[in-house]
Design a protein around this motif. Structure first.
Motif, PDB file in Angstrom:
ATOM      1  N   ASP A  16     -11.354   2.152  15.802  1.00 42.14           N
ATOM      2  CA  ASP A  16     -11.086   2.440  14.390  1.00 42.14           C
ATOM      3  C   ASP A  16     -11.491   1.254  13.517  1.00 42.14           C
ATOM      4  OD1 ASP A  16      -9.950   4.913  14.994  1.00 42.14           O
ATOM      5  OD2 ASP A  16      -7.916   4.091  15.107  1.00 42.14           O
ATOM      6  N   ALA A  46      -4.225   1.377  13.940  1.00 40.20           N
ATOM      7  CA  ALA A  46      -5.677   1.390  14.165  1.00 40.20           C
ATOM      8  C   ALA A  46      -6.037   0.844  15.548  1.00 40.20           C
ATOM      9  CB  ALA A  46      -6.385   0.573  13.091  1.00 40.20           C
ATOM     10  N   ALA A  84      -8.147   5.903  10.817  1.00 36.59           N
ATOM     11  CA  ALA A  84      -7.437   4.802  11.483  1.00 36.59           C
ATOM     12  C   ALA A  84      -5.926   4.898  11.335  1.00 36.59           C
ATOM     13  CB  ALA A  84      -7.925   3.464  10.923  1.00 36.59           C
ATOM     14  N   SER A  90     -12.704   6.195   6.839  1.00 37.26           N
ATOM     15  CA  SER A  90     -12.400   5.459   8.075  1.00 37.26           C
ATOM     16  C   SER A  90     -10.935   5.043   8.117  1.00 37.26           C
ATOM     17  CB  SER A  90     -13.307   4.231   8.211  1.00 37.26           C
ATOM     18  OG  SER A  90     -12.917   3.182   7.337  1.00 37.26           O
TER      19      SER A  90
END
Length: 245
Positions: free
Chosen positions: A132, A128, A167, A163
């Motif tokens: 992110d 990530a 990521a 998300s």
């Protein structure tokens, strides 16, 4: 799904007739309107919906590309078995939400989630970026606000899970976002109805923290726990349904 021949096609299908016809027919196929029926020819569809043959031809072509239809010699256009559908296509997934609730479909969704999302969380802990992490934190913060009555808890929960796919740093994982969105929409509705609870904020925070801490093992385990818990509820419900006969 009967269409009156006097109906204005633009009123029924919208301004883009091809897209409107695609949506109308796709939804009809997925929700079972054509089960045990012969699918209309392009000429019949053109007459029924009062559109040109080119519009029906393009809509049928798009449904074929999504795996819903196939053209066979001397049989015309026929509906494909569900296993042939492109179940990762966002339109097909959206149409699936129009079907009568299916515990089997939810189980299948969740079985796929449990094989994808824990690994995505593990990868996110390793890969990530700052952006992110900020996207993830923003989605989590919206979950907290929604839990207090501000905003949509379902949408915030979905955004949080998506998300994490993003990521992961692996674009193939992100391609599952539409499936995850659809699965969660169904799953949250089901678990809320069965258990009477909203998304567990602490459990989601337990996923986010190890990702921020770059602890891949903990991130994997935390995500596996939350998705597998849903699967357990589904298995229990299926067992109860079998006992009821």
């Amino acid at each position: 799904m009967h269409v009156d021949k006097e109906t204005d096609s633009s009123a029924l299908l919208g301004r883009n007739l091809t897209v409107g016809l695609l949506d109308h027919l796709g939804k009809a196929i997925v929700t079972g309107f054509y089960d045990n029926k012969v699918f209309p020819t392009e000429a019949q569809l053109a007459e029924q919906y009062r559109v040109s043959r080119s519009v029906t031809r393009e809509a049928v072509k798009m449904l074929t590309a999504k795996g819903l239809l196939t053209a066979r010699p001397r049989q015309g256009t026929v509906i494909q078995a569900t296993r042939q559908w492109n179940l990762l296509d966002k339109d097909v997934l959206r149409w699936l939400l129009e079907r009568k609730f299916s515990l089997q479909l939810l189980r299948q969704f969740t079985e796929l989630r449990v094989s994808i999302e824990p690994k995505a969380a593990e990868l996110a802990a390793n890969n990530a970026t700052y952006d992110d992490l900020q996207r993830m934190k923003a989605a989590f913060d919206r979950m907290v606000l929604a839990d207090g009555g501000e905003g949509d808890p379902t949408q915030a929960d979905i955004d949080f899970h998506v998300s994490i796919l993003y990521a992961s740093g692996n674009p193939f994982y992100y391609q599952f976002q539409e499936m995850i969105r659809t699965a969660l929409t169904t799953s949250i509705s089901f678990t809320t109805r069965v258990n009477g609870v909203t998304p567990n904020i602490e459990a989601h925070e337990n996923i986010m923290k190890p990702i921020f801490d770059r602890d891949a093992r903990r991130a994997y385990d935390a995500m596996h726990l939350i998705v597998n818990d849903v699967l357990t509820v589904i298995y229990e419900q299926e067992a109860q349904n079998r006992l009821k006969g």
